[in-house]
Design a protein around this motif. Structure first.
Motif, PDB file in Angstrom:
ATOM      1  N   ILE F 115      28.960  14.298   0.649  1.00 60.95           N
ATOM      2  CA  ILE F 115      28.836  15.037  -0.609  1.00 60.95           C
ATOM      3  C   ILE F 115      29.204  14.159  -1.794  1.00 60.95           C
ATOM      4  O   ILE F 115      28.493  14.059  -2.778  1.00 60.95           O
ATOM      5  CB  ILE F 115      29.728  16.297  -0.558  1.00 60.95           C
ATOM      6  N   MET F 116      30.380  13.493  -1.705  1.00 61.73           N
ATOM      7  CA  MET F 116      30.800  12.518  -2.709  1.00 61.73           C
ATOM      8  C   MET F 116      30.882  13.094  -4.101  1.00 61.73           C
ATOM      9  O   MET F 116      30.433  12.474  -5.059  1.00 61.73           O
ATOM     10  CB  MET F 116      29.844  11.320  -2.734  1.00 61.73           C
ATOM     11  N   SER F 117      31.456  14.275  -4.259  1.00 63.49           N
ATOM     12  CA  SER F 117      31.579  14.789  -5.622  1.00 63.49           C
ATOM     13  C   SER F 117      32.675  14.049  -6.366  1.00 63.49           C
ATOM     14  O   SER F 117      32.503  13.684  -7.528  1.00 63.49           O
ATOM     15  CB  SER F 117      31.845  16.288  -5.596  1.00 63.49           C
ATOM     16  N   VAL F 118      33.814  13.838  -5.697  1.00 65.39           N
ATOM     17  CA  VAL F 118      34.873  13.063  -6.333  1.00 65.39           C
ATOM     18  C   VAL F 118      34.595  11.581  -6.189  1.00 65.39           C
ATOM     19  O   VAL F 118      34.886  10.787  -7.085  1.00 65.39           O
ATOM     20  CB  VAL F 118      36.232  13.423  -5.707  1.00 65.39           C
ATOM     21  N   GLY F 119      34.008  11.207  -5.037  1.00 66.34           N
ATOM     22  CA  GLY F 119      33.797   9.802  -4.756  1.00 66.34           C
ATOM     23  C   GLY F 119      32.927   9.123  -5.793  1.00 66.34           C
ATOM     24  O   GLY F 119      33.180   7.993  -6.200  1.00 66.34           O
ATOM     25  N   ARG F 120      31.910   9.844  -6.285  1.00 70.14           N
ATOM     26  CA  ARG F 120      31.035   9.229  -7.274  1.00 70.14           C
ATOM     27  C   ARG F 120      31.780   8.975  -8.587  1.00 70.14           C
ATOM     28  O   ARG F 120      31.618   7.929  -9.215  1.00 70.14           O
ATOM     29  CB  ARG F 120      29.837  10.155  -7.524  1.00 70.14           C
ATOM     30  N   GLN F 121      32.661   9.927  -8.945  1.00 68.18           N
ATOM     31  CA  GLN F 121      33.438   9.704 -10.174  1.00 68.18           C
ATOM     32  C   GLN F 121      34.322   8.468 -10.036  1.00 68.18           C
ATOM     33  O   GLN F 121      34.438   7.672 -10.972  1.00 68.18           O
ATOM     34  CB  GLN F 121      34.318  10.914 -10.464  1.00 68.18           C
ATOM     35  N   TYR F 122      34.921   8.326  -8.844  1.00 70.25           N
ATOM     36  CA  TYR F 122      35.745   7.136  -8.636  1.00 70.25           C
ATOM     37  C   TYR F 122      34.906   5.880  -8.799  1.00 70.25           C
ATOM     38  O   TYR F 122      35.299   4.922  -9.461  1.00 70.25           O
ATOM     39  CB  TYR F 122      36.345   7.145  -7.235  1.00 70.25           C
ATOM     40  N   LEU F 123      33.726   5.876  -8.147  1.00 67.87           N
ATOM     41  CA  LEU F 123      32.901   4.672  -8.175  1.00 67.87           C
ATOM     42  C   LEU F 123      32.493   4.324  -9.592  1.00 67.87           C
ATOM     43  O   LEU F 123      32.426   3.158  -9.972  1.00 67.87           O
ATOM     44  CB  LEU F 123      31.656   4.868  -7.316  1.00 67.87           C
ATOM     45  N   GLU F 124      32.206   5.366 -10.408  1.00 65.91           N
ATOM     46  CA  GLU F 124      31.742   5.082 -11.763  1.00 65.91           C
ATOM     47  C   GLU F 124      32.872   4.600 -12.660  1.00 65.91           C
ATOM     48  O   GLU F 124      32.688   3.707 -13.474  1.00 65.91           O
ATOM     49  CB  GLU F 124      31.101   6.338 -12.364  1.00 65.91           C
ATOM     50  N   ASN F 125      34.047   5.207 -12.525  1.00 59.33           N
ATOM     51  CA  ASN F 125      35.089   4.948 -13.515  1.00 59.33           C
ATOM     52  C   ASN F 125      36.117   3.920 -13.101  1.00 59.33           C
ATOM     53  O   ASN F 125      36.815   3.394 -13.944  1.00 59.33           O
ATOM     54  CB  ASN F 125      35.829   6.260 -13.832  1.00 59.33           C
ATOM     55  N   SER F 126      36.237   3.688 -11.784  1.00 61.74           N
ATOM     56  CA  SER F 126      37.409   2.953 -11.322  1.00 61.74           C
ATOM     57  C   SER F 126      37.514   1.572 -11.936  1.00 61.74           C
ATOM     58  O   SER F 126      38.587   1.162 -12.384  1.00 61.74           O
ATOM     59  CB  SER F 126      37.363   2.849  -9.807  1.00 61.74           C
ATOM     60  N   VAL F 127      36.385   0.856 -11.980  1.00 64.58           N
ATOM     61  CA  VAL F 127      36.476  -0.536 -12.415  1.00 64.58           C
ATOM     62  C   VAL F 127      36.898  -0.622 -13.872  1.00 64.58           C
ATOM     63  O   VAL F 127      37.702  -1.467 -14.263  1.00 64.58           O
ATOM     64  CB  VAL F 127      35.133  -1.245 -12.184  1.00 64.58           C
ATOM     65  N   ASN F 128      36.413   0.292 -14.699  1.00 68.00           N
ATOM     66  CA  ASN F 128      36.811   0.247 -16.108  1.00 68.00           C
ATOM     67  C   ASN F 128      38.217   0.777 -16.305  1.00 68.00           C
ATOM     68  O   ASN F 128      38.967   0.255 -17.123  1.00 68.00           O
ATOM     69  CB  ASN F 128      35.847   1.092 -16.940  1.00 68.00           C
ATOM     70  N   GLN F 129      38.574   1.832 -15.557  1.00 67.11           N
ATOM     71  CA  GLN F 129      39.854   2.476 -15.854  1.00 67.11           C
ATOM     72  C   GLN F 129      41.042   1.750 -15.250  1.00 67.11           C
ATOM     73  O   GLN F 129      42.116   1.747 -15.820  1.00 67.11           O
ATOM     74  CB  GLN F 129      39.821   3.923 -15.371  1.00 67.11           C
TER      75      GLN F 129
END
Lengths: 162, 112, 490, 116, 150, 205, 84
Positions: F115-129
């Motif tokens: 499903i990756m509902s949270v996982g996608r947010q991590y993937l998108e934001n992690s490197v910048n945040q």
């Protein structure tokens, strides 16, 4: 002191190869880490390695690598032949051979080379005698065994390490 | 991937396979150790060599070179340690063996 | 500002780490440091009691991404229980643990156990719950084997095996829940599951959680570890295990997960009630025949946890109220009983009832508190145990479970018989010769016991003053779980 | 689905070894296998077809990375759970060695001084 | 003879520095490559274990005695807690309070590097200590690992 | 690719069957190690190199510690009290468990499509945040650092517990000093360099 | 890649056979030693096909750590505890 400096430089080079980037923080971290490791383990590191800096020894070391590789390849073909032969032609036993090498590093390399080359496996090394498991014994005379197993590497290793 | 690397990988796999067959077919622990250590070490080294050739001057190939060095250092040492340990633990040779000088010189009851 | 919430976990953890560092330099300070932390936490939990519910985002990351701590009425109740019992037990442990070696390690493990319980109670994230559950469990495994005798090691190994199984099963359930919903935050998950999920999977997860938390809280088919593990530990740890661990790790998780997150379904209610009824009956029957004081108490723990489970599993407002009230009461009187058994053992060196006798004259304070606790557990009117049992029975009758109500009354009667036996053999009767010159236990131990004894009386009589604030708000949360979504998420 | 099922066979085998075997070391091995199975299960739940590791390397397109990468959260959970499994095993080994010293046997059915 | 044969000893001498170097590399670069504090810490402990196996316990205890091992263990855990509390003072428990920079450098990610180092030290010391405890136990039954403070 | 996963899983299952049923305890220990090795490769194929590298080190430590716990070479499993009833009932229970698990797994998302509902947010934001290009470490050490504190505490607890369990004795006798000399040599006896080791080992052998 | 991996897996199955059937403890030890080196081959093949150097990190850790496990087993085979 030279030994420590040599170790330090070597560890730093290995660190930079692992890291594969030459930014300032990486290098500083490498210097610190190498310094710590030298401080901790310099007494363990064998002193003979520093002798390798001599150009003649490096030359013989470079010569040794293809020779060694050739024997390894030969031994593998030999083992593969024995493995796939339906009757498994082996005649194993443990023989005793003598070595004239003195330093421990050289003996270690000799033992490891013997293990990787045709039909032989170092079982133990006590004083000057190497006990070698031989997969296909051709002779029971210690002189012949020594000549067959040890001599081909000993001459190179003697030039490299002693 | 060029032909040379494929050939190297295939030869390496062949040696790996031969080593594992030797592990199955040979009669006693020392012979198995002979076959498997030699063949698997060289096979793995050849595969790593293919990596080195494929990537050229790169962190991957340098790490692969290190890996080759480590394997050539550790595998024979491990083989030596196992054979010495098993001989000392009293696992004797295959009955078809010709001689056992180690046992003659250091019989089990005379060891420390 | 809600900044103080992570201190509940951070203070005991930090002190546990610091403890061993400090004792390498200064000796004999670990117990006082522990005491200071425990008093501080009690002050904190009373100071902020009754605040409006809110969530605290760890590291400033908002809930679906980060971990949250949630301060609501159910956690407030449990935090209060843990703080109070911990204070009394720590007071007791200060002199008692003098007879063991390696005390600083003991206090470190003790603080880690407390930190684990606070973590489980306060967390708003599923995986975090698992991690802190493991901290508390591991600390308790080690503490059960603290005096390294053969029996203690054996009990600890059994406890470790079954506890490990239950942790793994809980982890499996959490993984399945994550896969079905795609999130780990409890409130987020509750919101997704409220819209309906795959039926089979939810039932399987229910079954896994019943098995896992049933093992942690020693419901009857899974109770095999408790009668070995609880008596083997040192007395303060027995009190902690019986009074707090099986509640914070077992019943609280069932209440939180089943009622608030997953949403209770009728068949699960039935299963919970059956488990509770079985625990009540079998626990008390096994307890009657025991002559080892602590083992008897351990079996009574099973039985009394059955009451709590029946009350909660009934899922009517009155039933849940009774269950929570009994949870509070049981924490108080069972800890007190274990402390009393520890005091007897401290003075006389034995805990076999047949070898004791006439201790009331020699140890009046301990004897009086023991009597109060015994009366309370068997449900004699002015004490607290009576009221909670009464509420549960009334709730059962209201919901027309007449048979179960009768069983409950019968079990209460059996409990009374069992404790009459305890009183007769330990406190009254003739004093054996070898105990002629025993003395009352040290004053700190007496203080710890007296605090709990006063609570036993006070909780029964003062219910109208505190009931509304403490119990009924927690009850309201469990009856109307959608409230949780309003304050546990942005 | 079949892969999940095979995985639960592994899990059940570990559980069986933990419950039914009498030897203490066998019990520990059962625990280890159970931990392995559950770790693998969590990773399988996060796998994406043709997925790449969730590590952004220099020169990689961000949107493509988000598209292709496997779910990173299960890996985080597994890292924690591996550590927990290791800790439980260390404690178990310590207790079982101590039990061996006390009882001179690894047989759980002879270690039975407690009744109940 | 203490330890194993000289062949193993020499190989250990050659490899031990590299094992430590690799373990520290894994620890430091956890946020850029796979690994992290836990794996690196155990790798360092494996280096010490190899030393114990090859040279005997007096060598490795001479390098890191049990007292300092447990001290390092506590210090690692306490450092981790202190990082968390520093973030708490800055606003939130575990806030990443160090400035971040370009995403592919060693210092790019604030507290993650420090947390990795703390965990690495902690795991290294504790795994080595528990290995020594489990190994020595049974032959020196009379008393172990307890600088028992009464 | 899928075929590889199945083969590796079957490898693990066969390995664990050997681990469970082998008569010799050393064989069990070694096959548990083999299962760990195969799992590490499986993690590598599943796109989780972090887990793979951790599994490597953990597997080695597990192997070493478990070898320590088998006290002698000819240490065979116990077969005399085979409780047939218990084994049968547990097998029935596990069979039921498997059946229900199979039914329940129908409700999961298909393998390979999480499903990756949270996982996608991590993937998108992690490197910048967080600044960590390894997303797993970014989550582990920053978003969920509190979990990591818990994890470190778990190790701390287990090691402390192991020390506590391995103490010589738990209870003090009255008026007895509990300063027992430990089996580890004194600080002054410990050699600080290699030369001392080798001279002393020569003299002892 | 799948084909090469399957051949390596076949080798791994042979090692597993030796672990299961090996009559003596040293046989099993040899099998796990060989398996440790085979794992390096796996990592090398993965690295060859994906072109990422993170797989080489795993390979190096296998090469270094499998050695430690084998040495521990060998020392145990000699009938000595780990610390002498």
């Amino acid at each position: 002191m030279t030994k420590r400096f040599f170790e330090f430089i070597m560890l730093l080079i290995i660190w930079l190869i692992f890291v594969w980037s030459v930014q300032i923080p990486d290098i500083i971290a490498g210097v610190i880490v190498a310094f710590i490791i030298v401080l901790l383990f310099s007494d363990i590191f064998p002193a003979e390695i520093t002798r390798l800096l001599h150009p003649v020894r490096i030359f013989w070391g470079l010569v040794y690598i293809p020779v060694f590789f050739w024997y390894v390849l030969k031994s593998n073909l030999d083992v593969a032949y024995r493995v796939f032969h339906p009757e498994i032609p082996i005649r194993p036993g443990i023989v005793k051979v003598k070595t004239t090498l003195k330093s421990e590093v050289a003996r270690t390399f000799l033992a490891n080379s013997i293990t990787l080359t045709p039909g032989t496996l170092t079982v133990d090394c006590i004083e000057d005698n190497l006990y070698v498991h031989w997969i296909n014994i051709v002779s029971e005379d210690p002189e012949v065994e020594t000549r067959l197993i040890v001599d081909k590497f000993e001459k190179y290793l003697k030039k490299i390490f002693e | 991937m060029s032909n040379l690397e494929t050939i190297l990988v295939i030869i390496g796999l062949f040696f790996n396979f031969a080593g594992c067959v030797g592990l199955i077919r040979f009669p006693d622990i020392y012979n198995r150790l002979q076959a498997s250590t030699k063949c698997v070490t060289l096979g793995t080294a050849l595969i790593l060599m293919a990596v080195v050739i494929h990537f050229g001057w790169n962190s991957i190939s340098l790490k692969a070179l290190f890996c080759i060095v480590f394997i050539f250092l550790t595998a024979p040492t491990a083989a030596h340690a196992i054979s010495r340990g098993s001989h000392r633990a009293g696992f004797s040779l295959w009955e078809g063996s010709v001689m056992d000088r180690y046992k003659e010189d250091y019989p089990p009851e005379a060891r420390d | 500002m809600e900044n103080w919430l992570p201190i509940f976990v951070a203070a005991p953890l930090g002190m546990a780490f610091l403890n061993l560092l400090v004792t390498k330099v200064f000796r004999h300070v670990s117990s006082y440091l522990t005491m200071a932390v425990v008093i501080f936490l009690l002050w904190l939990s009373i100071r902020f009691f009754g605040e409006q519910p809110f969530y605290y985002a760890m590291g400033g990351w908002m809930p679906p991404l980060g971990i949250t701590l949630v301060w609501d009425s159910l956690s407030q109740l449990l935090v209060l229980i843990v703080s109070i019992i911990t204070l009394a037990v720590t007071l007791f442990a200060l002199p008692y643990m003098q007879q063991y070696t390696a005390q600083s390690k003991f206090y470190s493990l003790y603080l880690l156990m407390i930190a684990g319980m606070y973590g489980v109670i306060l967390t708003g994230d599923f995986f975090n719950l698992f991690v802190f559950l493991e901290i508390a469990s591991l600390a308790s495994y080690a503490l059960v084997a603290f005096g390294v005798e053969a029996e203690e090691l054996e009990a600890s190994f059994k406890y470790l095996v079954l506890g490990g199984v239950s942790s793994t099963i809980i982890l499996l359930g959490i993984a399945l829940l994550y896969s079905a919903t795609g999130t780990l935050n409890m409130a987020d998950m509750a919101g997704i599951l409220a819209q309906g999920g795959p039926k089979n999977l939810i039932f399987f997860i229910f079954a896994l959680f019943i098995m896992g938390f049933g093992l942690k809280s020693a419901m009857v088919p899974f109770h095999a570890w408790l009668p070995d593990a609880h008596p083997s530990a040192p007395a303060p740890i027995s009190a902690m295990l019986s009074g707090l661990i099986i509640k914070a790790l077992g019943i609280y998780c069932v209440a939180r997960i089943f009622f608030i997150i997953l949403g209770i379904v009728p068949i699960v209610k039935t299963v919970l009630m059956v488990l509770g009824g079985l625990s009540m009956v079998i626990g008390v029957f096994l307890a009657v025949g025991q002559w080892d004081f602590k083992r008897l108490l351990a079996y009574h723990s099973i039985s009394q946890m059955g009451y709590v489970m029946v009350g909660i599993g009934l899922a009517t407002p009155l039933g849940i109220l009774g269950g929570l009230f009994h949870l509070l009461n049981h924490a108080v009187f069972k800890s007190l009983l274990f402390l009393c058994s520890g005091a007897f053992e401290y003075s006389t060196g034995t805990r076999q009832l047949k070898q004791l006798g006439g201790l009331m004259k020699k140890m009046p304070w301990t004897g009086t508190s023991c009597s109060i606790a015994a009366l309370s557990i068997s449900g004699i009117p002015p004490f607290n145990g009576f009221w909670s049992k009464l509420i549960i029975i009334i709730a059962l009758l209201q919901a027309e479970y007449y048979l179960l109500g009768a069983v409950t009354v019968f079990v209460s009667f059996m409990t009374l018989i069992s404790f009459v036996k305890v009183q007769k053999y330990s406190l009254f009767g003739s004093l054996p010769k070898k105990f002629q010159d025993i003395k009352e236990v040290p004053v700190l131990m007496v203080t710890g016991m007296v605090i709990l004894a006063l609570l036993c009386v006070g909780l029964g009589l003062l219910y109208p003053f505190y009931g509304q604030a403490i119990l009924e708000s927690a009850r309201n949360l469990m009856v109307e779980p959608y409230q949780y979504l309003q304050y546990a998420m942005p | 689905m079949l892969i999940y099922f095979l995985n639960s066979i592994l899990f059940v085998m570990g559980l069986y070894c933990l419950i039914a075997k009498k030897h203490l070391v066998k019990k520990i091995i059962g625990m280890v296998i159970m931990e392995y199975a559950i770790n693998l299960f969590i990773i399988l739940l996060g796998y994406k077809k043709g997925g790449i590791p969730p590590i952004l390397l220099p020169g990689m397109e961000k949107s493509q990375f988000v598209q292709q990468s496997v779910d990173p959260l299960p890996q985080v959970l597994v890292l924690t759970s591996i550590v927990i499994g290791l800790s439980v095993m260390a404690l178990m080994v310590a207790i079982s060695l101590r039990l061996y010293e006390k009882y001179k046997t690894f047989d759980m059915s002879e270690i039975r001084r407690l009744h109940g | 003879m203490e330890g194993m044969t000289f062949i193993v000893k020499t190989t250990t001498k050659l490899l031990i520095g590299i094992i430590f170097l690799f373990g520290i590399y894994i620890t430091f670069y956890g946020h850029l490559t796979p690994g992290g504090g836990f794996a690196g810490g155990i790798m360092l402990a494996c280096g010490m274990i190899l030393m114990t196996l090859a040279f005997g316990k007096r060598m490795s205890l001479g390098k890191l005695s049990d007292f300092y091992a447990s001290l390092l263990d506590n210090l690692g855990a306490f450092t981790f807690w202190t990082i968390a509390m520093l973030g708490y003072i800055g606003g939130y428990f575990f806030m990443n309070f160090i400035e971040k920079s370009n995403p592919f450098g060693l210092l790019s990610s604030g507290t993650i590097l420090t947390i990795n180092i703390a965990i690495g030290v902690k795991v290294f010391a504790s795994v080595f200590a528990v290995f020594m405890a489990l190994t020595i136990f049974g032959r020196f039954v009379s008393g172990l690992i307890s600088e028992d403070e009464d | 690719m899928l075929f590889l996963f199945y083969t590796l899983l079957i490898f693990c299952i066969i390995g664990s069957i050997i681990a469970i049923e082998a008569r010799n305890i050393l064989a069990s220990v070694i096959s548990a190690g083999v299962v760990g090795m195969a799992l590490s490769i499986l993690f590598l194929f599943l796109g989780a190199p972090d887990i793979a590298i951790t599994q490597v080190v953990v597997e080695i430590i597990v192997l070493i510690v478990l070898i320590r716990s088998t006290v002698s070479l000819d240490n065979t499993a116990i077969t005399k009290h085979r409780d047939t009833f218990a084994i049968l009932s547990s097998l029935i229970f596990f069979g039921l468990f498997l059946v229900f698990a199979f039914m329940a797994f129908q409700g999961l998302p298909t393998f390979g499509e999480p499903i990756m509902s949270v996982g996608r947010q991590y993937l998108e934001n992690s490197v910048n945040q967080t600044g960590a290009s390894n997303v797993v470490m970014g989550i582990l050490m920053d978003y969920r650092a509190y979990d990591t504190l818990g994890e470190a505490t778990v190790i701390f607890t287990a090691i402390l517990g192991a020390f506590v369990v391995l103490r010589a004795k738990g209870k003090k006798k009255k008026e007895e000093s509990d300063k027992i000399r430990v089996g580890i040599p004194e600080k002054e006896d410990l050699p600080m360099s290699l030369d001392q080791i080798e001279t002393s080992s020569d003299s002892t052998s | 890649m799948v084909f090469f991996s399957i051949i390596l897996l076949l080798c791994a199955f042979f090692c597993l056979f030796r672990v299961g059937a090996g009559p003596t403890p040293p046989d099993r030890t040899v099998a796990i030693d060989i398996l440790g080196i085979l794992m390096v081959s796996f990592c090398a093949i993965l690295s060859l096909y994906t072109g990422k150097d993170l797989y080489m990190n795993v390979a190096i850790s296998w090469a270094l750590l499998a050695f430690i496990g084998t040495i521990a087993l060998a020392k145990y085979l000699e009938g000595r505890t780990f610390d002498e």
